[in-house]
Design a protein around this motif. Structure first.
Motif, PDB file in Angstrom:
ATOM      1  N   GLY A  12       2.498 -53.270 -60.520  1.00 16.01           N
ATOM      2  CA  GLY A  12       3.316 -52.056 -60.487  1.00 16.01           C
ATOM      3  C   GLY A  12       4.765 -52.344 -60.842  1.00 16.01           C
ATOM      4  O   GLY A  12       5.393 -51.601 -61.609  1.00 16.01           O
ATOM      5  N   LEU A  13       5.307 -53.440 -60.301  1.00 17.07           N
ATOM      6  CA  LEU A  13       6.684 -53.826 -60.645  1.00 17.07           C
ATOM      7  C   LEU A  13       6.805 -54.198 -62.120  1.00 17.07           C
ATOM      8  O   LEU A  13       7.809 -53.881 -62.764  1.00 17.07           O
ATOM      9  N   LEU A  18       8.751 -53.041 -67.489  1.00 24.16           N
ATOM     10  CA  LEU A  18       8.525 -52.811 -68.918  1.00 24.16           C
ATOM     11  C   LEU A  18       8.983 -51.412 -69.333  1.00 24.16           C
ATOM     12  O   LEU A  18       9.518 -51.230 -70.441  1.00 24.16           O
ATOM     13  N   ALA A  19       8.778 -50.437 -68.463  1.00 29.52           N
ATOM     14  CA  ALA A  19       9.241 -49.082 -68.772  1.00 29.52           C
ATOM     15  C   ALA A  19      10.772 -49.036 -68.839  1.00 29.52           C
ATOM     16  O   ALA A  19      11.340 -48.355 -69.694  1.00 29.52           O
ATOM     17  N   GLY A  27      11.992 -43.950 -68.638  1.00 25.96           N
ATOM     18  CA  GLY A  27      10.767 -44.745 -68.554  1.00 25.96           C
ATOM     19  C   GLY A  27      10.441 -45.139 -67.124  1.00 25.96           C
ATOM     20  O   GLY A  27       9.276 -45.122 -66.708  1.00 25.96           O
ATOM     21  N   VAL A  28      11.479 -45.501 -66.347  1.00 22.65           N
ATOM     22  CA  VAL A  28      11.263 -45.838 -64.938  1.00 22.65           C
ATOM     23  C   VAL A  28      10.750 -44.622 -64.181  1.00 22.65           C
ATOM     24  O   VAL A  28       9.830 -44.728 -63.356  1.00 22.65           O
ATOM     25  N   ALA A  29      11.335 -43.464 -64.445  1.00 28.71           N
ATOM     26  CA  ALA A  29      10.889 -42.239 -63.776  1.00 28.71           C
ATOM     27  C   ALA A  29       9.435 -41.929 -64.118  1.00 28.71           C
ATOM     28  O   ALA A  29       8.644 -41.555 -63.244  1.00 28.71           O
ATOM     29  N   GLY A  33       6.459 -42.182 -61.437  1.00 34.56           N
ATOM     30  CA  GLY A  33       5.682 -40.960 -61.227  1.00 34.56           C
ATOM     31  C   GLY A  33       4.189 -41.194 -61.412  1.00 34.56           C
ATOM     32  O   GLY A  33       3.371 -40.669 -60.652  1.00 34.56           O
ATOM     33  N   ALA A  34       3.827 -42.006 -62.414  1.00 27.23           N
ATOM     34  CA  ALA A  34       2.415 -42.308 -62.645  1.00 27.23           C
ATOM     35  C   ALA A  34       1.834 -43.117 -61.488  1.00 27.23           C
ATOM     36  O   ALA A  34       0.702 -42.868 -61.049  1.00 27.23           O
TER      37      ALA A  34
END
Length: 140
Positions: A12-13, A18-19, A27-29, A33-34
């Motif tokens: 997950g981290l 990468l986002a 991308g982090v959001a 969210g996913a």
């Protein structure tokens, strides 16, 4: 130690990292969210299974023979509870490994299942001995 307890959070981290690198804060959001959506879906499924199991007697299953036929090594306790729609009757000391559960049907047959770390290792079906119903004439 169960490697999954370490690898899933690290994964997950890694996804969030990468986002961030590819898209920045949007991308982090999106990644966060996913991940939250996945966790909510898993929680919802767990609650549905437990809600259905709450309406049945503990350790009861409609057919032990059918349960025995459907079981496969490695399935989770939650999956077995979903199949039986009943919590299993615990037959081992609480909080010890392996965990032994029993599901019994109306005919007196039962399935004993052994779970280690929440995964099914082995199981056995036990059926009551059939009574001899053949006619025997009385002895004179």
């Amino acid at each position: 130690m169960n490697l999954r307890k370490i690898l899933v959070p690290l994964g997950g981290l890694l996804i969030v990292g990468l986002a961030w690198r590819a898209y920045g804060w949007p991308g982090v959001a999106f990644a966060a969210g996913a991940i939250v959506m996945f966790l909510l879906m898993h929680f919802n499924r767990t609650m549905q299974v437990l809600k259905r199991a709450a309406n049945q007697p503990i350790g009861y299953v409609a057919s032990s023979v059918m349960l025995n036929a459907k079981l496969k090594p490695g399935v989770t306790l939650l999956h077995v509870i979903a199949m039986t729609r009943s919590l299993g009757e615990l037959h081992s000391p609480k909080d010890t490994q392996p965990e032994l559960y029993r599901w019994t049907d109306g005919g007196g047959s039962w399935v004993d299942a052994e779970f280690h770390d929440g995964k099914l290792r082995q199981w056995s079906l036990t059926r009551p001995e059939a009574e001899d119903s053949a006619y025997q004439p009385p002895v004179a």
